[in-house]
Write an enzyme that holds these catalytic residues in place. Structure first.
Site, PDB file in Angstrom:
ATOM      1  N   GLU A 176       0.843  -1.206   0.000  1.00 15.07           N
ATOM      2  CA  GLU A 176       0.000   0.000   0.000  1.00 15.07           C
ATOM      3  C   GLU A 176       0.880   1.258   0.000  1.00 15.07           C
ATOM      4  O   GLU A 176       0.634   2.209  -0.737  1.00 15.07           O
ATOM      5  CB  GLU A 176      -0.911  -0.033   1.227  1.00 15.07           C
ATOM      6  N   GLY A 226      -8.804   5.144   6.890  1.00 17.46           N
ATOM      7  CA  GLY A 226      -9.641   5.036   8.066  1.00 17.46           C
ATOM      8  C   GLY A 226      -9.012   4.105   9.099  1.00 17.46           C
ATOM      9  O   GLY A 226      -9.143   4.325  10.306  1.00 17.46           O
ATOM     10  N   ALA A 227      -8.309   3.055   8.623  1.00 16.49           N
ATOM     11  CA  ALA A 227      -7.779   2.056   9.552  1.00 16.49           C
ATOM     12  C   ALA A 227      -6.247   1.992   9.608  1.00 16.49           C
ATOM     13  O   ALA A 227      -5.697   1.483  10.575  1.00 16.49           O
ATOM     14  CB  ALA A 227      -8.336   0.680   9.201  1.00 16.49           C
ATOM     15  N   SER A 228      -5.557   2.470   8.563  1.00 16.38           N
ATOM     16  CA  SER A 228      -4.089   2.471   8.644  1.00 16.38           C
ATOM     17  C   SER A 228      -3.530   3.728   7.994  1.00 16.38           C
ATOM     18  O   SER A 228      -4.227   4.449   7.279  1.00 16.38           O
ATOM     19  CB  SER A 228      -3.497   1.214   7.987  1.00 16.38           C
ATOM     20  N   THR A 229      -2.244   3.975   8.281  1.00 16.38           N
ATOM     21  CA  THR A 229      -1.572   5.122   7.665  1.00 16.38           C
ATOM     22  C   THR A 229      -0.196   4.673   7.197  1.00 16.38           C
ATOM     23  O   THR A 229       0.428   3.818   7.836  1.00 16.38           O
ATOM     24  CB  THR A 229      -1.514   6.317   8.643  1.00 16.38           C
ATOM     25  N   GLN A 230       0.258   5.228   6.071  1.00 17.08           N
ATOM     26  CA  GLN A 230       1.544   4.828   5.492  1.00 17.08           C
ATOM     27  C   GLN A 230       2.472   6.028   5.320  1.00 17.08           C
ATOM     28  O   GLN A 230       2.001   7.124   4.978  1.00 17.08           O
ATOM     29  CB  GLN A 230       1.349   4.191   4.107  1.00 17.08           C
TER      30      GLN A 230
HETATM   31  N1  LIG Z   1     -14.642  13.875   2.280  1.00 12.61           N
HETATM   32  C1  LIG Z   1     -14.239  12.956   3.164  1.00 12.61           C
HETATM   33  C2  LIG Z   1     -14.036  11.636   2.757  1.00 12.61           C
HETATM   34  C3  LIG Z   1     -13.599  10.725   3.708  1.00 12.61           C
HETATM   35  N2  LIG Z   1     -13.415  11.108   4.986  1.00 12.61           N
HETATM   36  C4  LIG Z   1     -12.927  10.166   5.998  1.00 12.61           C
HETATM   37  O1  LIG Z   1     -11.560   9.940   5.756  1.00 12.61           O
HETATM   38  C5  LIG Z   1     -11.196   8.668   6.288  1.00 12.61           C
HETATM   39  C6  LIG Z   1     -10.292   7.936   5.385  1.00 12.61           C
HETATM   40  O2  LIG Z   1     -10.908   7.740   4.187  1.00 12.61           O
HETATM   41  P1  LIG Z   1     -10.166   6.858   3.087  1.00 12.61           P
HETATM   42  O3  LIG Z   1      -8.847   7.415   2.816  1.00 12.61           O
HETATM   43  O4  LIG Z   1     -11.100   6.694   1.946  1.00 12.61           O
HETATM   44  O5  LIG Z   1      -9.971   5.513   3.936  1.00 12.61           O
HETATM   45  P2  LIG Z   1     -10.081   4.002   3.479  1.00 12.61           P
HETATM   46  O6  LIG Z   1      -9.364   3.846   2.195  1.00 12.61           O
HETATM   47  O7  LIG Z   1     -11.497   3.595   3.491  1.00 12.61           O
HETATM   48  O8  LIG Z   1      -9.321   3.275   4.682  1.00 12.61           O
HETATM   49  P3  LIG Z   1      -7.983   2.357   4.673  1.00 12.61           P
HETATM   50  O9  LIG Z   1      -7.067   2.939   3.652  1.00 12.61           O
HETATM   51  O10 LIG Z   1      -7.434   2.478   6.053  1.00 12.61           O
HETATM   52  O11 LIG Z   1      -8.415   0.972   4.346  1.00 12.61           O
HETATM   53  C7  LIG Z   1     -12.492   7.944   6.619  1.00 12.61           C
HETATM   54  O12 LIG Z   1     -12.638   7.985   8.019  1.00 12.61           O
HETATM   55  C8  LIG Z   1     -13.555   8.783   5.983  1.00 12.61           C
HETATM   56  O13 LIG Z   1     -14.717   8.771   6.753  1.00 12.61           O
HETATM   57  C9  LIG Z   1     -13.604  12.424   5.354  1.00 12.61           C
HETATM   58  O14 LIG Z   1     -13.398  12.767   6.525  1.00 12.61           O
HETATM   59  N3  LIG Z   1     -14.027  13.344   4.443  1.00 12.61           N
HETATM   60 CA   LIG Z   2      -7.106   3.847   1.646  1.00 12.97          CA
END
Ligand SMILES: Nc1ccn([C@@H]2O[C@H](COP(=O)(O)OP(=O)(O)OP(=O)(O)O)[C@@H](O)[C@H]2O)c(=O)n1
Ligand SMILES: [Ca+2]
Length: 522
Positions: A176, A226-230
């Site tokens: 990732e 939402g669950a990890s950071t890189q």
């Molecule tokens: N306009 C937006 C879109 C998304 N989010 C929030 O940003 C976070 C991360 O979104 P995203 O990068 O899409 O995370 P995912 O890819 O779903 O998570 P991961 O990569 O950890 O699997 C989420 O809590 C989402 O609710 C936000 O605050 N404002």
């Molecule tokens: Ca992501």
């Protein structure tokens, strides 16, 4: 008496001149023909467009991306671009753990959209990939068979679509990070070598100079999900103290030594869960005053499922209540101190660490910060480019935003989803804490961070890099090709021909010294 002499030589002179004129005319014609042949022979072939689909199955939601590129330029840098993004309705696929059979069908609507964007004749040859990230990594830790069922459900749906299914899998945190780094550097043109610049017909001088500056430089990548950071960047430290954080790439004939780390449970949603799990250790009753939410904001949390999550399970405690009532306080300083506890700086087995005993070499160069880094900072109007804001300006803006009462915020931003809006205060402070306390960015290098959502038409994220890699579109060596662009080639031909004509004309003038010229010279 003299007259016949004169009339006798005149016709002879005219015929020589005539021959020379014809020769000059013919050679001019030949040169024109040469140019015409060169122009037509080297005409670029009509573009044959190829497509690829990647589904980013994130913890909070799934996005489907459609990419396109000209088939003839497959191995050039910067030719692939995003032409469509479709946000899947509902939660991320890990949210279907209680009904895995519904995970696949949730993708149908976006697949339909992809069918409309890509010409039907090309559906069969278009590869489709699904990569799941931290949400599915967590589900696999919590319930492996549920994770398998979800993956098999999405696999079945993708297999039955008219595209060329290439697999649905959980990617590693390392992948990732690496693919996110490849994506932004590919889109920023940082892999471009001089030969590509000469070939690029559309490159203006500005673009050329920018690319020359970055010929030897790449940008680091910061991704907050939402669950990890890189965190991923080129590190000059030649010997890595921690091999699992080290990646080696050879791209377009150049070697890159890249540092990467993915922190599971440090995406913004899971960081909030971790913070609440800590708060629950000291809570006296079911009412929790929370400095990270606006004053007047209230939220209820179900305790029963709360500690099942691998990010909070270590903090499991017996509580005399089943629901927790959160009441916002809107206090930047208290929230900052609260969040800071998530970053354990107490032990470091290496020369330098970020947090939790994880190796981090000295930070280097510019960073592109995307996903939630961008969503949050963009909402707060803190993404100013090309001149990033100073750290103290960013801090004071977040502090002021957190101090605003919830009712006022809700009225001012009624068009924004309440789930997002209620968490921008927490998220803003979390981002500051992660970057400042976690990675140790300071006011001196803060402005090296560029918060970016898109680069031209493509979203910053790991998906493009993933597809480029799986379709072998980033060669290890510089692809061989004509050293000049079509335009430069034609220009060069015209120039050479003009020189040739001038030389011929000059030679003729020298040999024959026409009377008019001689007179002029005398
Ligand atoms: N306009 C937006 C879109 C998304 N989010 C929030 O940003 C976070 C991360 O979104 P995203 O990068 O899409 O995370 P995912 O890819 O779903 O998570 P991961 O990569 O950890 O699997 C989420 O809590 C989402 O609710 C936000 O605050 N404002
Ligand atoms: Ca992501």
């Amino acid at each position: 008496m003299d007259e016949p002499k004169v009339t006798g030589t005149k016709p002879k002179m005219s015929s020589t001149r005539m021959i020379l004129l014809i020769l000059a005319f013919l050679s001019t014609l030949a040169v024109i023909a040469l140019i015409a042949v060169a122009v037509t022979q080297n005409q670029p072939l009509p573009e044959n467009i190829k497509y690829g689909i990647v589904l980013d199955a994130g913890s909070s939601h799934t996005n489907l991306y459609v990419y396109e590129w000209p088939a003839e330029k497959e191995n050039d840098t910067g030719v692939v671009k995003q032409v469509e993004v479709c946000k899947v309705e509902g939660p991320g696929i890990s949210g279907y753990s209680h009904a895995p059979e519904k995970a696949g069908p949730s993708l149908e609507q976006c697949l339909q959209q992809a069918k409309e964007v890509i010409p039907s004749a090309q559906h069969k040859e278009t590869p489709v990939y699904l990569g799941a990230t931290a949400g599915m990594r967590l589900l696999r830790l919590q319930n492996e068979s549920a994770a398998d069922k979800v993956l098999s459900s999405v696999g079945n749906t993708l297999r039955s679509a008219p595209f060329n299914f290439q697999g649905a899998r959980i990617i590693t945190g390392q992948e990732e990070g690496a693919y996110g780094w490849i994506t932004i550097n590919y889109l920023l043109g940082n892999f471009k070598q001089l030969i590509n610049l000469l070939r690029a017909e559309t490159s203006g001088w500005k673009k050329l100079l920018h690319s020359l500056k970055s010929l030897s430089e790449t940008s680091g990548a910061l991704d907050l999900g939402g669950a990890s950071t890189q965190i991923t960047f080129v590190s000059k430290e030649l010997t890595s103290e921690s091999p699992e954080n080290q990646l080696y790439f050879r791209l377009y004939g150049k070697d890159y030594q890249v540092y990467t780390h993915s922190f599971l449970c440090y995406g913004k949603d899971q960081a909030l869960q971790q913070k609440l799990a800590r708060d629950l250790q000291t809570v006296e009753n079911s009412l929790l005053p929370d400095p990270c939410f606006h004053k007047g904001y209230e939220r209820t949390i179900n305790i029963s499922d709360f500690f099942k999550n691998p990010c909070t399970s270590e903090k499991k405690t017996q509580l005399p209540f089943s629901q927790l009532y959160i009441k916002g306080e809107g206090d930047y300083q208290k929230c900052r101190e609260n969040i800071q506890n998530l970053f354990d700086k107490s032990n470091c087995p290496y020369s330098s660490c970020s947090f939790n005993g994880i190796y981090l070499p000295p930070l280097q160069g510019d960073f592109g910060a995307f996903s939630a880094f961008y969503f949050v900072m963009n909402f707060l109007n803190l993404t100013s480019e090309p001149n990033p804001l100073a750290l103290n300006k960013v801090t004071s803006t977040i502090e002021r935003f957190c101090a605003r009462p919830w009712q006022e915020v809700k009225t001012a931003y009624h068009h924004i989803k309440e789930k997002y809006l209620s968490e921008y205060c927490f998220s803003g402070i979390y981002i500051l804490s992660l970057l400042e306390n976690g990675y140790e960015f300071t006011e001196n290098n803060w402005q090296m961070i560029h918060f970016l959502g898109k680069i031209e038409s493509s979203d910053a994220g790991w998906t493009l890099g993933y597809m480029l890699n799986l379709t072998n579109m980033i060669p290890a060596e510089e692809p061989a090709g004509p050293p000049l662009s079509h335009g430069s080639y034609v220009g060069l031909m015209v120039l050479c021909s003009l020189v040739l004509v001038s030389v011929l004309l000059f030679a003729w003038l020298l040999l024959h010294k026409p009377k008019c010229l001689q007179k002029g010279i005398v």
